[in-house]
Design an enzyme around this catalytic site. Structure first.
Site: not given
Length: 273
Positions: A117, A141, A143, A171, A212
């Site tokens: 990516e 990125h 998951h 928060e 995702h």
């Protein structure tokens, strides 16, 4: 000095290990890129021993990133292995002046390529560099399970998910008062997902990828990791409360406003009632 002794490389190793320990990176899931400062680039050059790789087209053009250097995780590499062998799992890539080709300068000792990516990251680096006046240097990125779970249970809009996160943990409005962007379910690693994310990144620091994961940006590795952690913690509280039968009370919109005002940040008012 060796490359692995540079603070930027050590910071990448720590982020990858911390992300693995959080449970956010099953198998080879997730990726991170960091845009070096000029001083870090000069320090890296002094450590280089291997010859430069050939120029490889990116498939996209990012002129405002021309000549920049990026630390990145490797394609197919496991985050859990980064602290064990960073020279194999990480890499340093250089962009040409046009910002449309890359070449390897360090890392991937066992072979391979930067994250699959890479182009997606660079599209978003380009957007965030423009949006932040050059301050943003990280794209991360992962998951995280609870933010993914939220995307199955709420309407996939920026307002619905941002407000639910703010209502779940004090928060949240402090750390991301601008909210989070949301894109629908798209093919992982696709250029379509990259462009959809970049539209959201024009105004958000973080983007939820429905079903995702999460895509976060920041000026440094600690800030990007902290944003990921805070979004996921709020999502965890939200899913725990829902699994217990739902909330008896929430953080109200007025309380969200008060939290933001007390912390000196500007809440995205249109997401409140």
């Amino acid at each position: 000095m060796m490359m692995t002794e540079l603070p930027a490389v050590q910071g990448m190793v720590r982020l990858c290990e911390d992300g693995w320990l959080q449970g956010w990176h099953e198998r080879n899931g997730g990726n991170v890129t960091y845009r070096l400062t000029r001083e870090e680039q000069e320090a890296a050059i002094s450590c280089l021993a291997q010859p430069s790789g050939p120029w490889t087209p990116l498939g996209i053009s990012a002129p405002n990133l021309g000549g920049e250097w990026f630390l990145a995780t490797g394609s197919g590499k496991y985050f859990r292995n980064v602290p064990l062998d960073p020279v194999d799992a990480l890499c340093l890539v250089e962009l040409n002046d046009a910002g449309d080709c890359w070449r390897l300068r360090w890392g991937l000792s066992g072979g391979g390529k930067p994250t699959s990516e890479l182009a997606a990251h660079l599209i978003n680096h380009s957007v965030r560099k423009e949006a932040t006046g050059g301050a943003c240097r990280v794209m991360y990125h992962a998951h995280p399970a609870h933010i993914v779970a939220m995307s199955f249970l709420l309407p996939l809009t920026d307002r619905e998910i941002s407000r639910a996160l703010w209502q779940s943990e004090t928060e949240a409005p402090m750390v991301f008062p601008g909210g989070v962007g949301v894109v629908g379910c798209m093919v992982p690693g696709s250029i379509e997902l990259a462009w959809a994310s970049s539209e959201k990144m024009k105004e958000y620091d973080a983007v939820v990828w429905a079903h995702h994961g999460l895509f976060c940006s920041g000026p440094d590795l600690d800030t990007a990791f902290g944003l990921m952690h805070t979004v996921e913690k709020a999502a965890q509280v939200w899913t725990l409360v829902r699994s217990c039968g739902g909330a008896r009370q929430l953080i109200t919109d007025d309380e969200i406003r008060a939290i933001a005002e007390g912390c000196g940040v500007q809440i995205r008012e249109e997401f409140l009632q």
